[in-house]
Write an enzyme that holds these catalytic residues in place. Structure first.
Site, PDB file in Angstrom:
ATOM      1  N   VAL A  66      14.159   5.060  18.029  1.00  0.00           N
ATOM      2  CA  VAL A  66      15.382   4.441  18.570  1.00  0.00           C
ATOM      3  C   VAL A  66      16.284   5.498  19.202  1.00  0.00           C
ATOM      4  O   VAL A  66      16.720   5.369  20.352  1.00  0.00           O
ATOM      5  CB  VAL A  66      16.143   3.675  17.452  1.00  0.00           C
ATOM      6  CG1 VAL A  66      17.519   3.226  17.923  1.00  0.00           C
ATOM      7  CG2 VAL A  66      15.326   2.484  16.980  1.00  0.00           C
ATOM      8  N   ARG A  67      16.529   6.571  18.459  1.00  0.00           N
ATOM      9  CA  ARG A  67      17.515   7.549  18.951  1.00  0.00           C
ATOM     10  C   ARG A  67      16.974   8.324  20.148  1.00  0.00           C
ATOM     11  O   ARG A  67      17.718   8.639  21.069  1.00  0.00           O
ATOM     12  CB  ARG A  67      17.938   8.471  17.811  1.00  0.00           C
ATOM     13  CG  ARG A  67      18.704   7.662  16.751  1.00  0.00           C
ATOM     14  CD  ARG A  67      19.848   8.389  16.155  1.00  0.00           C
ATOM     15  NE  ARG A  67      20.692   7.459  15.398  1.00  0.00           N
ATOM     16  CZ  ARG A  67      21.287   7.755  14.267  1.00  0.00           C
ATOM     17  NH1 ARG A  67      21.133   8.947  13.726  1.00  0.00           N
ATOM     18  NH2 ARG A  67      22.052   6.860  13.667  1.00  0.00           N
TER      19      ARG A  67
ATOM     20  N   GLY B  83      -1.080   1.515   9.552  1.00  0.00           N
ATOM     21  CA  GLY B  83      -2.394   2.040   9.208  1.00  0.00           C
ATOM     22  C   GLY B  83      -3.515   1.385   9.998  1.00  0.00           C
ATOM     23  O   GLY B  83      -3.329   0.969  11.152  1.00  0.00           O
TER      24      GLY B  83
ATOM     25  N   THR C 115      -2.980  -2.082  11.758  1.00  0.00           N
ATOM     26  CA  THR C 115      -1.991  -2.019  12.843  1.00  0.00           C
ATOM     27  C   THR C 115      -2.593  -1.360  14.080  1.00  0.00           C
ATOM     28  O   THR C 115      -2.407  -1.830  15.210  1.00  0.00           O
ATOM     29  CB  THR C 115      -0.745  -1.221  12.384  1.00  0.00           C
ATOM     30  OG1 THR C 115      -0.357  -1.694  11.102  1.00  0.00           O
ATOM     31  CG2 THR C 115       0.393  -1.362  13.372  1.00  0.00           C
TER      32      THR C 115
ATOM     33  N   ILE D 295      -0.017   5.323   3.232  1.00  0.00           N
ATOM     34  CA  ILE D 295      -0.072   6.255   2.091  1.00  0.00           C
ATOM     35  C   ILE D 295      -1.502   6.703   1.843  1.00  0.00           C
ATOM     36  O   ILE D 295      -1.740   7.730   1.235  1.00  0.00           O
ATOM     37  CB  ILE D 295       0.536   5.663   0.803  1.00  0.00           C
ATOM     38  CG1 ILE D 295      -0.251   4.452   0.311  1.00  0.00           C
ATOM     39  CG2 ILE D 295       1.997   5.336   0.980  1.00  0.00           C
ATOM     40  CD1 ILE D 295       0.035   4.106  -1.142  1.00  0.00           C
ATOM     41  N   ASP D 296      -2.479   5.927   2.327  1.00  0.00           N
ATOM     42  CA  ASP D 296      -3.891   6.255   2.064  1.00  0.00           C
ATOM     43  C   ASP D 296      -4.372   7.488   2.836  1.00  0.00           C
ATOM     44  O   ASP D 296      -5.406   8.058   2.486  1.00  0.00           O
ATOM     45  CB  ASP D 296      -4.780   5.059   2.434  1.00  0.00           C
ATOM     46  CG  ASP D 296      -4.578   3.884   1.493  1.00  0.00           C
ATOM     47  OD1 ASP D 296      -3.962   4.085   0.431  1.00  0.00           O
ATOM     48  OD2 ASP D 296      -5.032   2.773   1.824  1.00  0.00           O
TER      49      ASP D 296
ATOM     50  N   GLU E  15      -8.332   3.578  -6.800  1.00  0.00           N
ATOM     51  CA  GLU E  15      -8.521   2.168  -7.186  1.00  0.00           C
ATOM     52  C   GLU E  15      -9.766   1.542  -6.545  1.00  0.00           C
ATOM     53  O   GLU E  15     -10.353   0.637  -7.117  1.00  0.00           O
ATOM     54  CB  GLU E  15      -7.283   1.343  -6.841  1.00  0.00           C
ATOM     55  CG  GLU E  15      -7.076   1.188  -5.360  1.00  0.00           C
ATOM     56  CD  GLU E  15      -5.869   0.344  -5.010  1.00  0.00           C
ATOM     57  OE1 GLU E  15      -5.131  -0.088  -5.891  1.00  0.00           O
ATOM     58  OE2 GLU E  15      -5.678   0.140  -3.802  1.00  0.00           O
TER      59      GLU E  15
ATOM     60  N   ARG F   5      -6.725   5.737 -22.857  1.00  0.00           N
ATOM     61  CA  ARG F   5      -5.548   5.037 -22.333  1.00  0.00           C
ATOM     62  C   ARG F   5      -5.593   5.030 -20.799  1.00  0.00           C
ATOM     63  O   ARG F   5      -5.974   6.026 -20.185  1.00  0.00           O
ATOM     64  CB  ARG F   5      -4.262   5.742 -22.773  1.00  0.00           C
ATOM     65  CG  ARG F   5      -4.046   5.704 -24.262  1.00  0.00           C
ATOM     66  CD  ARG F   5      -3.578   4.328 -24.693  1.00  0.00           C
ATOM     67  NE  ARG F   5      -3.123   4.329 -26.067  1.00  0.00           N
ATOM     68  CZ  ARG F   5      -3.828   3.860 -27.085  1.00  0.00           C
ATOM     69  NH1 ARG F   5      -5.032   3.369 -26.895  1.00  0.00           N
ATOM     70  NH2 ARG F   5      -3.332   3.877 -28.307  1.00  0.00           N
TER      71      ARG F   5
ATOM     72  N   HIS G 106       1.832  -0.169  -7.000  1.00  0.00           N
ATOM     73  CA  HIS G 106       2.775  -0.132  -5.874  1.00  0.00           C
ATOM     74  C   HIS G 106       3.952   0.818  -6.073  1.00  0.00           C
ATOM     75  O   HIS G 106       4.729   1.026  -5.133  1.00  0.00           O
ATOM     76  CB  HIS G 106       3.263  -1.544  -5.560  1.00  0.00           C
ATOM     77  CG  HIS G 106       2.183  -2.383  -4.946  1.00  0.00           C
ATOM     78  ND1 HIS G 106       1.205  -2.973  -5.711  1.00  0.00           N
ATOM     79  CD2 HIS G 106       1.897  -2.678  -3.659  1.00  0.00           C
ATOM     80  CE1 HIS G 106       0.371  -3.631  -4.916  1.00  0.00           C
ATOM     81  NE2 HIS G 106       0.762  -3.454  -3.667  1.00  0.00           N
TER      82      HIS G 106
HETATM   83  O1  F6P Z   1      -3.308   0.391   2.598  1.00  0.00           O
HETATM   84  C1  F6P Z   1      -2.482   0.947   1.630  1.00  0.00           C
HETATM   85  C2  F6P Z   1      -2.688   0.350   0.299  1.00  0.00           C
HETATM   86  O2  F6P Z   1      -1.655   0.891  -0.435  1.00  0.00           O
HETATM   87  C3  F6P Z   1      -4.006   0.554  -0.430  1.00  0.00           C
HETATM   88  O3  F6P Z   1      -4.186   1.784  -1.042  1.00  0.00           O
HETATM   89  C4  F6P Z   1      -3.958  -0.557  -1.428  1.00  0.00           C
HETATM   90  O4  F6P Z   1      -5.221  -0.926  -1.882  1.00  0.00           O
HETATM   91  C5  F6P Z   1      -3.336  -1.651  -0.647  1.00  0.00           C
HETATM   92  O5  F6P Z   1      -2.518  -1.037   0.320  1.00  0.00           O
HETATM   93  C6  F6P Z   1      -2.534  -2.616  -1.445  1.00  0.00           C
HETATM   94  O6  F6P Z   1      -2.151  -3.652  -0.620  1.00  0.00           O
HETATM   95  P1  F6P Z   1      -1.286  -4.889  -1.109  1.00  0.00           P
HETATM   96  O7  F6P Z   1       0.135  -4.454  -1.089  1.00  0.00           O
HETATM   97  O8  F6P Z   1      -1.573  -5.961  -0.148  1.00  0.00           O
HETATM   98  O9  F6P Z   1      -1.719  -5.185  -2.501  1.00  0.00           O
END
Ligand code: F6P
Length: 306
Positions: free
Chosen positions: A9-10, A87, A90, A112-113, A208, A231, A237
């Site tokens: 924007v800027r 990502g 998009t 973030i991936d 994950e 554990r 998130h």
């Molecule tokens: O694409 C980024 C990401 O954070 C993945 O690492 C993760 O599996 C996914 O999004 C989670 O997506 P949602 O918010 O739809 O559960």
């Protein structure tokens, strides 16, 4: 993402170009959810996580008709250029709009991936990584005091970028990532050996993979193997929010400004990227390819230092 929006924007306004913000990504574009953005609109956002423009999944963009609607929306309000921030999904949408509808696009890599090909680093990775490492440091106290095995599940649907870097920075004993699933038996054996030799305080980082919570299944297998309680901590998130690190803010500011400069220079159909420490432009197709796997040498480093 907010730092990137602010930079776009800027730097646009400074060059006399008006900016429209599209809310909720491609869905908002198709529905015409657009707002003019001023310099003030992006005040006080650089330190905020998430995105002020919001985000959404947009199944319509998988269809040609949906992409046509998106391009039509841009034409209707006279938008000449589109900066996309996101990502894999998009950038695939951006590439299709560029190729099929001749929309002038510059993409800013943000996930973030950190798995977009064509760039060494994406916005959000550093912040998520630091969140994961802070959690590992805290869990280490209990692991050490109680002589326990801890599994820490971090995000990364198809790859282990966060997992590998968090394991190195957190001094973890092992890391499980989708790219190296064949190594699972070797890692299990190593854990068993540690346990038998009296090393009972272990931190194991798990990406994950396909499904959040997969670490719970692994915990059951490990508990049987070691004959001890395991554990599991699923960070989920938590990693996608919170105050962005300084490094992420600087990266996003550079990316956003470079994207706008590329747009003004007519270098569209491109993605801003960092390659070997340099801020560069690459073709959109370079960022839309198969996900970039985690670095094998870093993966090995976890074992060497455990
Ligand atoms: O694409 C980024 C990401 O954070 C993945 O690492 C993760 O599996 C996914 O999004 C989670 O997506 P949602 O918010 O739809 O559960």
């Amino acid at each position: 993402m907010n730092a990137a929006i602010r930079a776009v924007v800027r730097s646009a306004l400074a060059q006399g170009v008006a900016v429209t913000g599209i809310r909720r990504g491609y869905q908002g574009l198709i529905e015409g959810d657009l707002n003019d953005l001023t310099s003030r609109s992006v005040s006080n956002v650089i330190q905020r996580g998430g995105t002020m423009l919001m985000s959404s999944r947009c199944p319509e963009m998988y269809e040609r008709a949906g992409r046509r609607k998106a391009a039509e929306s841009l034409r209707q309000v006279g938008i000449d250029g589109l900066v996309t921030i996101g990502g894999n999904g998009t950038i695939k949408g951006a590439l299709a709009l560029w190729k099929e509808e001749r929309v002038r696009v510059v993409h800013v890599p943000s996930t973030i991936d950190n798995d977009l090909p064509g760039t060494d680093i994406t916005i959000g990775f550093d912040t998520a990584l630091n969140t994961a490492v802070a959690a590992i440091d805290k869990l280490r106290d209990t692991a050490a005091s109680h002589d326990r095995i801890f599994l820490v599940e971090v995000m990364g649907r198809n790859n282990g970028h966060i997992a590998v870097d968090a394991a190195i920075a957190g001094g973890a004993e092992a890391v499980f990532i989708p790219e190296a699933h064949k190594e699972m038996p070797i890692l299990m054996k190593r854990i068993r050996n540690w346990w038998d030799s009296g090393k009972h305080s272990l931190i194991i980082v798990v990406a994950e993979g396909e499904e959040q919570g997969g670490a719970l299944t692994l915990a059951k297998r490990l508990a049987k193997l070691a004959g001890s309680q395991v554990r599991t901590c699923i960070l989920g998130h938590m990693q996608r929010g919170g105050t962005p690190t300084a490094r992420d803010r600087v990266l996003a500011s550079s990316y956003g400004t470079r994207a706008m400069d590329a747009m003004m220079a007519g270098k569209t159909g491109t993605m801003v990227a960092i390659q070997c420490g340099e801020l560069v432009l690459v073709p959109l197709s370079a960022g839309a390819g198969p996900a970039k796997p985690a670095d094998q040498s870093k993966f090995r480093l976890v074992d060497r230092l455990a």
